[in-house]
Design an enzyme around this catalytic site. Structure first.
Site, PDB file in Angstrom:
ATOM      1  N   SER A 200      65.950  30.666  23.457  1.00  0.00           N
ATOM      2  CA  SER A 200      65.228  30.096  24.592  1.00  0.00           C
ATOM      3  C   SER A 200      64.392  31.143  25.318  1.00  0.00           C
ATOM      4  O   SER A 200      64.841  32.263  25.565  1.00  0.00           O
ATOM      5  CB  SER A 200      66.237  29.501  25.574  1.00  0.00           C
ATOM      6  OG  SER A 200      65.574  29.068  26.741  1.00  0.00           O
TER       7      SER A 200
ATOM      8  N   CYS B 283      70.945  32.692  33.928  1.00  0.00           N
ATOM      9  CA  CYS B 283      69.688  33.406  34.053  1.00  0.00           C
ATOM     10  C   CYS B 283      69.765  34.384  35.221  1.00  0.00           C
ATOM     11  O   CYS B 283      69.924  33.983  36.371  1.00  0.00           O
ATOM     12  CB  CYS B 283      68.526  32.466  34.259  1.00  0.00           C
ATOM     13  SG  CYS B 283      66.968  33.344  34.429  1.00  0.00           S
TER      14      CYS B 283
ATOM     15  N   GLY C 205      61.534  34.388  35.142  1.00  0.00           N
ATOM     16  CA  GLY C 205      61.980  33.550  36.258  1.00  0.00           C
ATOM     17  C   GLY C 205      61.897  32.066  36.004  1.00  0.00           C
ATOM     18  O   GLY C 205      61.460  31.311  36.868  1.00  0.00           O
ATOM     19  N   LEU C 206      62.293  31.611  34.846  1.00  0.00           N
ATOM     20  CA  LEU C 206      62.342  30.176  34.544  1.00  0.00           C
ATOM     21  C   LEU C 206      60.982  29.485  34.684  1.00  0.00           C
ATOM     22  O   LEU C 206      60.920  28.267  34.852  1.00  0.00           O
ATOM     23  CB  LEU C 206      63.381  29.456  35.409  1.00  0.00           C
ATOM     24  CG  LEU C 206      64.832  29.915  35.266  1.00  0.00           C
ATOM     25  CD1 LEU C 206      65.746  29.028  36.106  1.00  0.00           C
ATOM     26  CD2 LEU C 206      65.297  29.913  33.823  1.00  0.00           C
TER      27      LEU C 206
ATOM     28  N   ASN D  27      71.973  26.731  30.451  1.00  0.00           N
ATOM     29  CA  ASN D  27      71.716  28.110  30.856  1.00  0.00           C
ATOM     30  C   ASN D  27      72.308  28.352  32.239  1.00  0.00           C
ATOM     31  O   ASN D  27      71.668  28.112  33.248  1.00  0.00           O
ATOM     32  CB  ASN D  27      70.202  28.342  30.842  1.00  0.00           C
ATOM     33  CG  ASN D  27      69.829  29.706  31.364  1.00  0.00           C
ATOM     34  OD1 ASN D  27      70.681  30.548  31.635  1.00  0.00           O
ATOM     35  ND2 ASN D  27      68.534  29.920  31.517  1.00  0.00           N
TER      36      ASN D  27
HETATM   37  C1  LIG Z   1      60.898  36.668  27.743  1.00  0.00           C
HETATM   38  C2  LIG Z   1      62.267  36.072  27.712  1.00  0.00           C
HETATM   39  C3  LIG Z   1      62.515  34.854  28.340  1.00  0.00           C
HETATM   40  C4  LIG Z   1      63.775  34.263  28.311  1.00  0.00           C
HETATM   41  N1  LIG Z   1      63.984  33.057  28.896  1.00  0.00           N
HETATM   42  C5  LIG Z   1      65.200  32.450  28.783  1.00  0.00           C
HETATM   43  C6  LIG Z   1      65.427  31.145  29.290  1.00  0.00           C
HETATM   44  O1  LIG Z   1      64.528  30.503  29.820  1.00  0.00           O
HETATM   45  N2  LIG Z   1      66.662  30.596  29.161  1.00  0.00           N
HETATM   46  C7  LIG Z   1      67.694  31.263  28.553  1.00  0.00           C
HETATM   47  O2  LIG Z   1      68.789  30.743  28.458  1.00  0.00           O
HETATM   48  N3  LIG Z   1      67.496  32.509  28.049  1.00  0.00           N
HETATM   49  C8  LIG Z   1      66.278  33.108  28.142  1.00  0.00           C
HETATM   50  N4  LIG Z   1      66.090  34.365  27.604  1.00  0.00           N
HETATM   51  C9  LIG Z   1      67.215  35.053  26.934  1.00  0.00           C
HETATM   52  C10 LIG Z   1      67.148  34.884  25.421  1.00  0.00           C
HETATM   53  O3  LIG Z   1      67.240  33.542  25.064  1.00  0.00           O
HETATM   54  C11 LIG Z   1      68.270  35.705  24.744  1.00  0.00           C
HETATM   55  O4  LIG Z   1      69.514  35.220  25.187  1.00  0.00           O
HETATM   56  C12 LIG Z   1      68.170  37.171  25.052  1.00  0.00           C
HETATM   57  O5  LIG Z   1      66.825  37.586  25.052  1.00  0.00           O
HETATM   58  C13 LIG Z   1      68.941  38.047  24.064  1.00  0.00           C
HETATM   59  O6  LIG Z   1      68.443  37.915  22.767  1.00  0.00           O
HETATM   60  P1  LIG Z   1      67.374  38.932  22.102  1.00  0.00           P
HETATM   61  O7  LIG Z   1      67.895  40.320  22.333  1.00  0.00           O
HETATM   62  O8  LIG Z   1      67.325  38.538  20.662  1.00  0.00           O
HETATM   63  O9  LIG Z   1      66.088  38.707  22.807  1.00  0.00           O
HETATM   64  C14 LIG Z   1      64.826  34.949  27.634  1.00  0.00           C
HETATM   65  C15 LIG Z   1      64.573  36.174  27.013  1.00  0.00           C
HETATM   66  C16 LIG Z   1      63.327  36.739  27.034  1.00  0.00           C
HETATM   67  C17 LIG Z   1      63.101  38.059  26.350  1.00  0.00           C
END
Ligand SMILES: Cc1cc2nc3c(=O)[nH]c(=O)nc-3n(C[C@H](O)[C@H](O)[C@H](O)COP(=O)(O)O)c2cc1C
Ligand SMILES: Cc1cc2nc3c(=O)[nH]c(=O)nc-3n(C[C@H](O)[C@H](O)[C@H](O)COP(=O)(O)OP(=O)(O)OC[C@H]3O[C@@H](n4cnc5c(N)ncnc54)[C@H](O)[C@@H]3O)c2cc1C
Ligand SMILES: Cc1cc2nc3c(=O)[nH]c(=O)nc-3n(C[C@H](O)[C@H](O)[C@H](O)COP(=O)(O)OP(=O)(O)OC[C@H]3O[C@@H](n4cnc5c(N)ncnc54)[C@H](O)[C@@H]3O)c2cc1C
Ligand SMILES: Cc1cc2nc3c(=O)[nH]c(=O)nc-3n(C[C@H](O)[C@H](O)[C@H](O)COP(=O)(O)O)c2cc1C
Ligand code: FES
Ligand code: FES
Lengths: 301, 267, 301, 267
Positions: C20, C129, C71-72, C126
């Site tokens: 996500s 966050c 920030g969502l 989620n």
């Molecule tokens: C730019 C960005 C936006 C994210 N937005 C959300 C989100 O809206 N909701 C959520 O549950 N996690 C969000 N995450 C977290 C990711 O889904 C993930 O849990 C986290 O980045 C760890 O995985 P990674 O190291 O492979 O990126 C976001 C991560 C990034 C980098």
């Protein structure tokens, strides 16, 4: 500029420390690093009895970091006094004994036994070693226990008591406040993060105990966030540690609110880091007209 | 142990000497203590944080005359891949010399040197050092296939017993097989006091050499390998299981060379 | 081998998801990545109202990682339905809506409003966050609240409910168990770690909100430790996410006990990662005579 | 916007063109859509995780004939330092073409192009594209000192107004100073419908250009810079403040070129 740092009623001649567990008992680095540059030398954790430490291998590299599972391997209190203290008496740095144990009594034993040693400047209470199974982790994560243990240790010693905080908690500021309430002269953060790596060829966790402690540049942002938040939650000095590999990282800690810093993993990698950090601090201070370490934190807008 | 220090020095040569094996030759700073066989250095291969830790490599040669030192290394991961990319005049950031060298045999003792895989470097260094003094020196070198054996071996160190796991060159089998047959075809096992083993290679090979040495009643020195943090004795990261109450010794400062009887060989 | 993954009463056709917030609403990557390879597409968080998101800059690189403070930021429920769902109806992957909000009611609103949409396979809740000030962080860190919210959502939908866990807690297994008790079909971990970076030239935190969420390879060991521990604490499937940049990282998650994985930050870096991960899984399975994804976890000795 | 894709292509040339500035020329895959002025690409400079993110760079030139494209970049940190180390035949991992191009002026409109610092690449690309069609084209290029200006400027794009902050070459002052004086010495400000501004450079420069355009009642297009995550519109990382209820637009897909009146220029 004035490099000294005030902690409790004592003083460090500069803000640069070397983190517990990464600098042995000082003598190991004597030939490599000019100890005059080191304001504070935090010893490897000292426990009442000698500890052989954890199963091997104990170290594995991760992206921009490393996991360790040393497990408080140390010579124990008696050999610390007979074999390690004599050298430590000769170092210019403030010698800070990192105190650890599996139960509260271990902490009292170490501090009481060493209390009268002039060579010891103060204590860093390691409530947070993620590699100790019993006691260790639970201890550093419960505010009330932290407050009580700190208060008990406070009664045993006039020397500065620094409580070392684990990042593996929901809210590090509540633990920091508990330490402050218990009478700590400072807190240091962060200890290592709980981490793991798996060897897919051998189908095993790389570390025999499965998890280990993550350190190095990978954790820099986590340490900075902790120092930033903790320094705004307590009135005692906060000592920043975690991921410093470049002088700019050390400056970031000072701007985030750290009163002093510790170099850990980088001791292994770059023996010139200490000099480079001190030079960067002096240069930055000159450039921004800062006259003391304490003023760095106020530069942050 | 002479004092170690960090040196920023320069590559002289970096060339492949066998499949996946390279030899790096670099300037040896004149103020630095001469490295001895069995000692090692650590190299920081990158200025970034990947790879992060310095990597240890045993010295494979030191030439006082031209002020150069060498290591032989195998490309295994990120750090050794970066090392393989170094060209003459590139900088190398080394911490050296580290660790305890091989104890040298007295003139009556016949040294038998055994190398497997990446253990080749320190054993060749020792062979070179002993060649003049111990004409009876025996060198046993093994690799998986012929391609894994350095080409220059013969001649330089007297008669070499080469082995390959697949029999594509020299003896077919492991160096321990070759060692066993060498020991049994000489009168050595009966004149036990007169021989000493030096081994460097993978752990099973070291363990095999240790058991043979016990059987024959001779001394074996093994150079062990363990992941390292500080390499100067400060972090307890490079622990090696030893017999006795302390249970662990540090490969970096108490080793990497150990009398094989001190080591706890349990699997 | 059988690549399917069972979650609740539903099935994913392969274990590879895209995390996500890193894959938008799918259409952004349509030209770049063959969506047939993506078993599960987790949408950017959906909140009832549109959200502009946080101040800029929102991204900064850290050693082997990145901090984000998005920030969502999202289009809100109505435009999600009108603008994003039509495309999502056409994708082969299971569409999992990441549900977020500042208070409990927000979560109910999103799930209730979208409950009847056939194109939606399930929900990822989620609770974690770190960029939302009110509610967000506290919510995901209190077991009782997690249990109750999960139970309430459970009553609103037949579709799989996946609770996404934050690593910023003292004991992630208690939160996971609370989700399981509340009736979650699976948990996913980890969300980002709280981190910070300071621009010493400008004397500011790089992110205007000071802290942000740390992701990328730097957090790989933290995510693996979390999955290892959580998968041993609950009986429901655990979906592993955090730091995967190479196929071997994905295999490590499966060996650690993950039933499926998510690729986050790596989507930005390597559009070939999905194919490479799937190939590695098939090859590893063949080599170790594994016939289903669920068997991977048993390979770990 | 033509479809973007990831291409593994090869360096043709990589050479310094001014102090700290390099021009990288690389093969442009025949199946790839032709990049347009204002569009950009992202490059993964290392296979390791440091630096981690792809870095965005604007196209500075595209040659259909020899199938090559170029960027002009300044060495600022880890990624650009690695880029500067690339040699002919080295691989480059690019994602391209990305973003919206500059809208081209119709034949009656006189384009005025303004570049500062790393904004030089896309402006030169646009200048080259417009040169044939708009003989009245004006190009204003600025740098801190003479050493920061590419040497090849004159000739290729008609008459160029060069500025340096320290006055070491061309006009002394910023490009906005030069633009202001250029606008005031031409009849342009009165024939407002006939001119259009294109700007790329640091934010204060873009803001200055915007205000001048408002004063003169002409349109200004600015190419903005913002740290990027995905570069394809998925992560909301590259937000740019805009006027209107949504408050932010994505530099990567809704930009990087914007009509300056859409942007919220508050500091
Ligand atoms: C730019 C960005 C936006 C994210 N937005 C959300 C989100 O809206 N909701 C959520 O549950 N996690 C969000 N995450 C977290 C990711 O889904 C993930 O849990 C986290 O980045 C760890 O995985 P990674 O190291 O492979 O990126 C976001 C991560 C990034 C980098
Ligand atoms: C005392 C000593 C002497 C050595 N001498 C030689 C030599 O002469 N020639 C040679 O080719 N190799 C030698 N090695 C091994 C060499 O250090 C590793 O091959 C090298 O670290 C691999 O790094 P990498 O990044 O290329 O591979 P990685 O992918 O990091 O690791 C490959 C293997 O190397 C080991 N390793 C990784 N980091 C370290 C570390 N910090 N310390 C020790 N081992 C590590 C790991 O266990 C892993 O199995 C020696 C090791 C030690 C301890
Ligand atoms: C659409 C666009 C077009 C650009 N065109 C050019 C160009 O033609 N020539 C040129 O020299 N530069 C250009 N840039 C800027 C270029 O991307 C940065 O100089 C480069 O990322 C610096 O990387 P570094 O690792 O060398 O330095 P770093 O130390 O990482 O950063 C130096 C500066 O670059 C910025 N930066 C870092 N990462 C990113 C990222 N992922 N995305 C955007 N900015 C980042 C940071 O804000 C920082 O201030 C462009 C940026 C954008 C957004
Ligand atoms: C090998 C090793 C051993 C450590 N041993 C201790 C210890 O005994 N006591 C302690 O409080 N912290 C110990 N630490 C944690 C460090 O003191 C420090 O808090 C942590 O490594 C983060 O800093 P760094 O990223 O600069 O290494 C150890 C860290 C390492 C890497
Ligand atoms: S590597 Fe640190 S003690 Fe040996
Ligand atoms: S960089 Fe991800 S939306 Fe623009």
């Amino acid at each position: 500029m004035d490099l000294t740092v005030q902690i409790g009623r004592s003083e460090l001649y500069n803000p640069l420390g070397v983190a517990s567990g990464t600098f042995g008992y000082g003598s190991e680095y004597e030939k490599l690093i000019d100890l005059n540059r080191i304001g504070a030398l935090y010893t490897k954790a000292v426990t009442p009895e000698p500890r052989p430490g954890n199963e091997i291998p104990r170290i594995v590299e991760t992206p921009s970091g490393m996991l360790n599972s040393i497990g408080l391997a140390n010579v124990g209190l008696q050999r610390f006094i007979s074999d390690k203290l004599p050298f430590l008496k000769s170092v210019p740095s403030a010698v800070i004994v990192n105190v650890a144990g599996s139960e509260e009594r271990d902490y009292f034993t170490v501090v009481e036994t060493l209390a009268a040693e002039d060579a010891i400047w103060g204590w860093e209470i390691n409530l947070s070693c993620p590699n100790v199974k019993c006691g260790g982790l639970a201890l550093g994560t419960d505010p009330e226990q932290v407050r009580m243990l700190t208060a008990s240790l406070r009664r045993l010693t006039e020397k500065p008591v620094i409580v070392k905080l684990t990042p593996n908690v929901t809210d590090i500021t509540t633990i920091a406040r508990a330490a402050e309430d218990g009478g700590a002269d400072a807190v240091s953060c962060i200890n290592t993060l709980v981490g793991m790596l798996i060897d897919t060829d051998r189908q095993r966790t790389v570390l025999p105990g499965a998890t280990g402690g993550l350190s190095g540049p990978a954790v820099l942002p986590v340490g900075l966030a902790a120092v930033y938040r903790v320094s705004r939650a307590v009135r005692i000095p906060v000592i920043g540690v975690g991921g410093i590999l470049e002088p700019d990282h050390a400056l970031q800690y000072l701007l985030a609110g750290a009163a002093a810093i510790q170099i850990g993993t980088a001791n292994f990698i770059d023996p010139s880091i200490h000099q480079r950090v001190l030079e960067a601090i002096e240069q930055y201070a000159a450039q921004h007209e800062v006259r003391s370490i304490a003023e760095f934190g106020r530069l942050l807008r | 142990m002479p004092a170690m220090a960090r040196y920023l020095t320069a590559v002289l040569q970096n060339r492949p000497i066998a499949e996946d094996f390279y030899e790096l030759q670099f300037n040896w700073p004149s103020q630095a203590p001469a490295p001895k066989p069995g000692q090692f250095l650590t190299i920081r291969t990158s200025q970034s944080s990947v790879p992060l830790l310095r990597r240890p490599f045993a010295f494979s040669r030191y030439d006082h005359e031209d002020g150069s030192a060498r290591i032989i290394y195998k490309v295994r991961g990120a750090a050794t891949a970066q090392l393989a990319g170094k060209r003459p005049f590139d900088a190398v950031d080394v911490l050296a010399p580290l660790g305890k060298p091989f104890p040298l045999p007295d003139s009556e003792t016949r040294p038998i040197l055994v190398a497997g895989g990446i253990g080749i470097g320190p054993i060749l260094f020792l062979a070179r050092a002993l060649h003049a003094h111990s004409p009876a020196l025996r060198l046993i070198v093994g690799a998986r296939t012929a391609a894994g054996l350095p080409s220059q071996l013969s001649g330089e160190y007297g008669e070499v017993i080469a082995c390959t796991d697949d029999g594509s060159f020299g003896h077919s089998g492991t160096v321990i097989d070759a060692l066993r047959s060498y020991l049994s075809t000489t009168t050595l096992s009966t004149n036990s006091g007169e021989s000493v083993l030096y081994l460097c290679g993978p752990e099973p090979m070291l363990a095999g050499g240790h058991r043979l040495a016990l059987e024959c009643g001779i001394t074996a020195y093994v150079a062990v390998e363990q992941t390292m943090g500080c390499a100067v004795g400060a972090c307890m990261g490079c622990a090696v299981r030893v017999l006795g109450p302390e249970r662990y010794a540090r490969a970096c400062t108490e080793g990497p060379v150990f009398d094989s009887r001190l080591i706890d060989w349990r699997e």
